[in-house]
Design a protein around this motif. Structure first.
Motif, PDB file in Angstrom:
ATOM      1  N   UNK A  21       0.219  -1.281   0.372  1.00 13.18           N
ATOM      2  CA  UNK A  21       0.208  -0.242  -0.017  1.00 13.18           C
ATOM      3  C   UNK A  21       1.068   1.321   0.094  1.00 13.18           C
ATOM      4  N   UNK A  22       0.322   2.282  -0.555  1.00 10.39           N
ATOM      5  CA  UNK A  22       0.594   3.660  -0.471  1.00 10.39           C
ATOM      6  C   UNK A  22       0.082   5.104   0.503  1.00 10.39           C
ATOM      7  N   UNK A  23      -0.332   4.816   0.818  1.00 12.53           N
ATOM      8  CA  UNK A  23      -1.388   5.933   1.651  1.00 12.53           C
ATOM      9  C   UNK A  23      -2.039   5.155   2.438  1.00 12.53           C
ATOM     10  N   UNK A  24      -1.818   5.677   4.018  1.00 16.25           N
ATOM     11  CA  UNK A  24      -3.359   5.505   4.610  1.00 16.25           C
ATOM     12  C   UNK A  24      -4.737   6.892   4.975  1.00 16.25           C
ATOM     13  N   UNK A  25      -5.880   6.581   5.130  1.00 17.35           N
ATOM     14  CA  UNK A  25      -6.190   7.678   4.807  1.00 17.35           C
ATOM     15  C   UNK A  25      -7.397   7.109   5.946  1.00 17.35           C
ATOM     16  N   UNK A  26      -7.750   7.629   6.672  1.00 16.89           N
ATOM     17  CA  UNK A  26      -8.258   7.181   8.481  1.00 16.89           C
ATOM     18  C   UNK A  26     -10.346   6.729   7.759  1.00 16.89           C
ATOM     19  N   UNK A  27     -10.817   5.839   8.084  1.00 22.51           N
ATOM     20  CA  UNK A  27     -11.654   5.331   7.363  1.00 22.51           C
ATOM     21  C   UNK A  27     -13.081   6.593   7.172  1.00 22.51           C
ATOM     22  N   UNK A  28     -12.546   7.035   8.538  1.00 23.65           N
ATOM     23  CA  UNK A  28     -14.043   7.799   8.896  1.00 23.65           C
ATOM     24  C   UNK A  28     -14.121   9.665   7.519  1.00 23.65           C
ATOM     25  N   UNK A  29     -12.695   9.240   7.507  1.00 24.69           N
ATOM     26  CA  UNK A  29     -12.680  10.436   6.121  1.00 24.69           C
ATOM     27  C   UNK A  29     -12.490   9.793   4.619  1.00 24.69           C
ATOM     28  N   UNK A  30     -12.687   8.440   4.383  1.00 21.57           N
ATOM     29  CA  UNK A  30     -13.139   8.234   3.256  1.00 21.57           C
ATOM     30  C   UNK A  30     -13.915   8.789   2.007  1.00 21.57           C
ATOM     31  N   UNK A  31     -14.530   8.642   3.233  1.00 22.99           N
ATOM     32  CA  UNK A  31     -15.894   8.935   1.992  1.00 22.99           C
ATOM     33  C   UNK A  31     -15.711  10.854   1.575  1.00 22.99           C
ATOM     34  N   UNK A  32     -15.088  11.592   1.865  1.00 22.90           N
ATOM     35  CA  UNK A  32     -14.597  12.823   1.681  1.00 22.90           C
ATOM     36  C   UNK A  32     -13.461  12.869   0.908  1.00 22.90           C
ATOM     37  N   UNK A  33     -12.730  11.842   0.941  1.00 21.16           N
ATOM     38  CA  UNK A  33     -11.522  11.519   0.047  1.00 21.16           C
ATOM     39  C   UNK A  33     -11.934  11.196  -1.393  1.00 21.16           C
ATOM     40  N   UNK A  34     -12.718  10.203  -1.065  1.00 14.11           N
ATOM     41  CA  UNK A  34     -14.056  10.088  -2.619  1.00 14.11           C
ATOM     42  C   UNK A  34     -14.565  10.790  -3.222  1.00 14.11           C
ATOM     43  N   UNK A  35     -15.116  11.747  -2.694  1.00 15.04           N
ATOM     44  CA  UNK A  35     -15.781  12.773  -3.412  1.00 15.04           C
ATOM     45  C   UNK A  35     -14.432  13.387  -3.887  1.00 15.04           C
ATOM     46  N   UNK A  36     -13.760  13.959  -3.021  1.00 14.15           N
ATOM     47  CA  UNK A  36     -12.616  14.644  -3.397  1.00 14.15           C
ATOM     48  C   UNK A  36     -12.211  14.860  -5.076  1.00 14.15           C
ATOM     49  N   UNK A  37     -11.812  12.829  -5.423  1.00 13.26           N
ATOM     50  CA  UNK A  37     -10.861  12.783  -6.401  1.00 13.26           C
ATOM     51  C   UNK A  37     -12.542  13.463  -7.847  1.00 13.26           C
ATOM     52  N   UNK A  38     -13.410  13.105  -7.811  1.00 10.22           N
ATOM     53  CA  UNK A  38     -14.419  14.151  -8.587  1.00 10.22           C
ATOM     54  C   UNK A  38     -13.581  15.407  -9.172  1.00 10.22           C
ATOM     55  N   UNK A  39     -13.440  16.090  -8.641  1.00 14.78           N
ATOM     56  CA  UNK A  39     -12.806  17.541  -9.161  1.00 14.78           C
ATOM     57  C   UNK A  39     -11.401  17.826  -8.969  1.00 14.78           C
ATOM     58  N   UNK A  40     -10.267  16.864  -7.944  1.00 17.89           N
ATOM     59  CA  UNK A  40      -9.136  17.109  -7.977  1.00 17.89           C
ATOM     60  C   UNK A  40      -8.212  16.493  -8.226  1.00 17.89           C
ATOM     61  N   UNK A  41      -7.167  16.755  -8.625  1.00 15.98           N
ATOM     62  CA  UNK A  41      -6.222  15.277  -9.063  1.00 15.98           C
ATOM     63  C   UNK A  41      -5.916  14.372  -8.145  1.00 15.98           C
ATOM     64  N   UNK A  42      -5.305  13.492  -8.652  1.00 11.76           N
ATOM     65  CA  UNK A  42      -5.641  12.295  -7.354  1.00 11.76           C
ATOM     66  C   UNK A  42      -4.269  12.668  -6.052  1.00 11.76           C
ATOM     67  N   UNK A  43      -3.445  13.809  -6.827  1.00 10.01           N
ATOM     68  CA  UNK A  43      -2.201  13.431  -5.992  1.00 10.01           C
ATOM     69  C   UNK A  43      -2.344  14.905  -4.637  1.00 10.01           C
ATOM     70  N   UNK A  44      -3.222  15.439  -5.241  1.00  4.31           N
ATOM     71  CA  UNK A  44      -3.641  16.519  -4.453  1.00  4.31           C
ATOM     72  C   UNK A  44      -4.939  15.876  -3.390  1.00  4.31           C
ATOM     73  N   UNK A  45      -5.669  15.342  -3.491  1.00  2.00           N
ATOM     74  CA  UNK A  45      -6.466  15.104  -3.204  1.00  2.00           C
ATOM     75  C   UNK A  45      -5.864  14.030  -1.623  1.00  2.00           C
ATOM     76  N   UNK A  46      -4.457  13.425  -1.989  1.00  2.00           N
ATOM     77  CA  UNK A  46      -4.449  12.560  -1.129  1.00  2.00           C
ATOM     78  C   UNK A  46      -3.340  13.516  -0.596  1.00  2.00           C
ATOM     79  N   UNK A  47      -2.906  14.504  -0.175  1.00  2.00           N
ATOM     80  CA  UNK A  47      -1.983  14.573   0.352  1.00  2.00           C
ATOM     81  C   UNK A  47      -2.523  15.454   0.585  1.00  2.00           C
ATOM     82  N   UNK A  48      -4.082  15.709   0.813  1.00  2.00           N
ATOM     83  CA  UNK A  48      -5.411  16.433   1.886  1.00  2.00           C
ATOM     84  C   UNK A  48      -6.092  15.687   2.403  1.00  2.00           C
ATOM     85  N   UNK A  49      -5.478  14.552   2.417  1.00  2.00           N
ATOM     86  CA  UNK A  49      -6.655  13.494   3.526  1.00  2.00           C
ATOM     87  C   UNK A  49      -5.640  12.379   3.960  1.00  2.00           C
TER      88      UNK A  49
END
Length: 357
Positions: free
Chosen positions: A187-215
């Protein structure tokens, strides 16, 4: 959101912004893979690879239990008993080709490895370019416990872990959490499960790298690093018998318990797995390793242990497999070697170069 399948389909796909979203949709089976699901995933990748409006692909699993528990081994059991395993071999041919395609996919392939991710689930996620784990992740290649051998490129991934960690995970079938998955390069990155929905939503508009950096954030500590000394020392042996002997005599309680775990697995699977790992180290590409794994898998169904292992774990659930042969010393070098023999007229053929014999 546009949906290309009804909610009863085993794989759902839709587009959110510039991201194509694949959802494995058999939650009652922890999204266990079958041939239809592999085909539907491949069709989605074909469509989105060519679509200029799609910049990334996202993989998730429906339900709270996990991304994917692996291949549908109950179906494999029934196929071997009823038809000799021809349908299972066809499934593996398609599945391994999908694994290779995921690894070479030209756009970011984001796999959310939340919850249980085992066997075939590792194949459709850990070859991706952006692999997300959570505190709920439990990742394993548990094949030796059902009389099988790590496949879906698992021997490629496990031979590229630090030291002998991959050998340990392959022989024991042990599951690891987020911290150890990151340590092992699964695996590459850890995102807390409580923030997964926000991370997935962010992928709609943000670049993948930007979403990963934020979450993404720091993962909880794993356990394997504290055991590296005995793991590396014991698993560097040339035979399963010697590995078990070193584990018993290392003086570490955890090592002794690990030896007992290994001895509960299929002796044939253990020996073939160790040989597959050592051979995979000498191969240079995932495609070469998948070609090797196809030979091993197609041969494994001709031995009795796979049907027996699945029976004990999934069908009758008595957890008491009767392996044949029952002892490591009874598994011959010839039996191990036949798993790696080239298959006349039935090679996977992913690697253009000739793999070492």
């Amino acid at each position: 959101m546009t949906t290309a399948a009804n909610d009863e389909a085993p794989v759902l796909r839709h587009v959110q912004g510039r991201t194509g979203h694949i959802t494995l949709n058999r939650p009652r089976a922890i999204n266990a893979l079958n041939h239809t699901m592999v085909r539907l995933m491949d069709e989605a990748l074909s469509a989105w690879e060519r679509a200029d409006e799609i910049s990334a692909v996202l993989l998730t699993g429906e339900g709270a239990r996990g991304l994917c528990a692996g291949g549908d081994i109950r179906s494999i059991h029934d196929d071997i008993k009823a038809g000799g395993g021809a349908a299972s071999v066809a499934f593996w041919r398609a599945e391994y080709r999908l694994n290779a395609r995921i690894a070479r996919f030209p756009k970011p392939y984001v796999a959310v490895m939340d919850g249980i991710v085992m066997g075939g689930g590792v194949g459709v996620s850990a070859h991706g370019s952006v692999r997300i784990v959570t505190e709920r992740s439990r990742i394993a290649m548990p094949e030796t416990g059902i009389g099988f051998v790590p496949d879906v490129g698992g021997t490629y991934l496990l031979t590229r872990t630090p030291g002998e960690l991959g050998t340990h995970l392959a022989l024991t079938g042990s599951a690891v959490g987020a911290g150890d998955a990151l340590l092992c390069g699964l695996a590459d990155h850890f995102v807390p499960s409580e923030r997964l929905a926000e991370f997935i939503a962010a992928l709609a508009d943000a670049e993948v790298g930007e979403a990963v950096a934020e979450y993404a954030t720091t993962a909880p500590e794993g356990e394997l690093a504290d055991h590296r000394e005995w793991i590396d020392a014991c698993y560097s042996a040339d035979s399963v018998e010697e590995i078990v002997d070193r584990l018993y005599n290392s003086g570490d309680r955890a090592a002794k318990e690990t030896a007992e775990t290994i001895l509960g697995k299929s002796p044939t699977s253990l020996k073939v797995t160790l040989a597959a790992l050592r051979r995979a180290r000498a191969l240079t590409s995932l495609e070469q390793v998948l070609d090797q794994e196809y030979r091993v898998s197609a041969t494994a169904i001709t031995a009795p242990d796979m049907v027996e292992g699945i029976r004990a774990q999934v069908v009758d659930k008595d957890r008491n497999p009767r392996w044949s042969p029952a002892e490591l010393t009874q598994v011959t070098d010839a039996e191990v070697a036949r798993h790696f023999a080239r298959r006349d007229g039935d090679e996977l053929g992913l690697a253009p170069e000739a793999a070492p014999r």
